[in-house]
Design an enzyme around this catalytic site. Structure first.
Site, PDB file in Angstrom:
ATOM      1  N   TYR A 105       0.873  -1.174   0.000  1.00 49.69           N
ATOM      2  CA  TYR A 105       0.000   0.000   0.000  1.00 49.69           C
ATOM      3  C   TYR A 105       0.912   1.226   0.000  1.00 49.69           C
ATOM      4  O   TYR A 105       1.428   1.641   1.028  1.00 49.69           O
ATOM      5  CB  TYR A 105      -0.912  -0.029   1.231  1.00 49.69           C
ATOM      6  N   ASP A 144      -2.375  -1.270  -3.918  1.00 52.31           N
ATOM      7  CA  ASP A 144      -2.722   0.108  -4.248  1.00 52.31           C
ATOM      8  C   ASP A 144      -1.413   0.883  -4.340  1.00 52.31           C
ATOM      9  O   ASP A 144      -0.808   1.218  -3.326  1.00 52.31           O
ATOM     10  CB  ASP A 144      -3.634   0.669  -3.151  1.00 52.31           C
ATOM     11  N   ASN A 146      -1.143   3.841  -5.675  1.00 57.69           N
ATOM     12  CA  ASN A 146      -1.439   5.270  -5.536  1.00 57.69           C
ATOM     13  C   ASN A 146      -0.877   6.120  -6.665  1.00 57.69           C
ATOM     14  O   ASN A 146      -0.418   7.250  -6.438  1.00 57.69           O
ATOM     15  CB  ASN A 146      -0.942   5.782  -4.176  1.00 57.69           C
ATOM     16  N   ASP A 241     -14.151   2.233  -1.901  1.00 62.88           N
ATOM     17  CA  ASP A 241     -13.961   3.179  -3.002  1.00 62.88           C
ATOM     18  C   ASP A 241     -13.029   2.605  -4.063  1.00 62.88           C
ATOM     19  O   ASP A 241     -12.899   3.168  -5.150  1.00 62.88           O
ATOM     20  CB  ASP A 241     -13.456   4.534  -2.501  1.00 62.88           C
TER      21      ASP A 241
END
Length: 262
Positions: A105, A144, A146, A241
């Site tokens: 992450y 993720d 990002n 989300d």
């Protein structure tokens, strides 16, 4: 072999929105989550008879955190980057016989980009870490990250240029990572596909109108390409989300272990 990755944005909330039902339905060999937002003992998942579980909790309560559920027993487990500990619980590495799995992450640069310098330094350390693993055996990276790497990975690329997750610097670090011997598995199978995303803002009707970003990835060592079966995005799955992403691979028992000399 089926691998799934999902930023659940709070596992306790996701469980109330169908996480367990999706988990059972998909019957993945390895299921990775990010942003669990848990401390030890705060949740009990009824998967213990089928899966071994590995958790990396953030020191800060209700923040970050990663976990891996695996049917395949790993040879070793490593938490964090090289120091085997980091306060935000952002990474778990499992070593299997024929590959490493890194569930990550990636830190967010924040809306005002105040954390961008830290993010870029973290990216360099992460790239060096996975390159070292790749010298031993192939690596699958999921999570993720990002960042939306390409213009087609975000709905409104022109208006988002320079925003957190779509800065020149962050996109450049993704390019460096791919150039270090890895591929974006989704783009390998679907190089020109547009309007397929893995994250949407909670703002009104944004997801309904599919105004999203593709910031969740399965990356793989290049020598795994012959063993890749498919990469997909379960964009219809709610509960967070983000939506789950899936990588399917063929038997890799004959994959070359050490990376070729560059």
């Amino acid at each position: 072999m089926k691998l799934i990755s999902w930023n659940v944005n709070g596992l306790r909330a996701a469980v109330k929105k169908g996480f367990n039902e999706y988990f059972d339905q998909m019957d993945a060999d390895i299921f990775c989550i990010q942003e669990s937002k848990l401390q030890a003992g705060q949740i009990e998942l009824d998967h213990g008879d089928r899966y071994q579980q590995y958790w990396n909790y953030a020191v800060k309560k209700g923040y970050s955190g990663t976990a891996i559920f695996t049917k395949i027993e790993p040879l070793s487990v490593h938490y964090g980057l090289e120091e085997n500990f980091e306060e935000e619980g952002r990474m778990i590495t499992l070593e299997f016989q024929h590959f490493y799995l890194v569930n990550v992450y990636t830190p967010n640069a924040k809306r005002d980009l105040t954390r961008l310098p830290y993010r870029l330094e973290w990216e360099d350390r992460f790239r060096q870490y996975v390159q070292q693993l790749d010298q031993v055996k192939p690596v699958i990276i999921c999570g993720d990250l990002n960042v939306a790497h390409l213009d087609i990975d975000v709905k409104n690329a022109k208006s988002n240029h320079g925003n957190s997750g779509f800065t020149t610097e962050e996109r450049g670090k993704m390019t460096e990572l791919l150039n270090a011997g890895f591929i974006d598995t989704f783009r390998y199978f679907y190089p020109d596909t547009t309007d397929v995303y893995s994250w949407w803002s909670y703002m009104s009707k944004v997801r309904e109108r599919n105004i999203g970003w593709r910031i969740d990835y399965f990356l793989a060592s290049k020598r795994l390409v012959p063993y890749l079966a498919d990469a997909s995005i379960d964009h219809q799955i709610m509960g967070s989300d983000h939506c789950p992403i899936i990588l399917q691979i063929h038997d890799i028992t004959d994959v070359p272990l050490s990376a070729p000399v560059q």
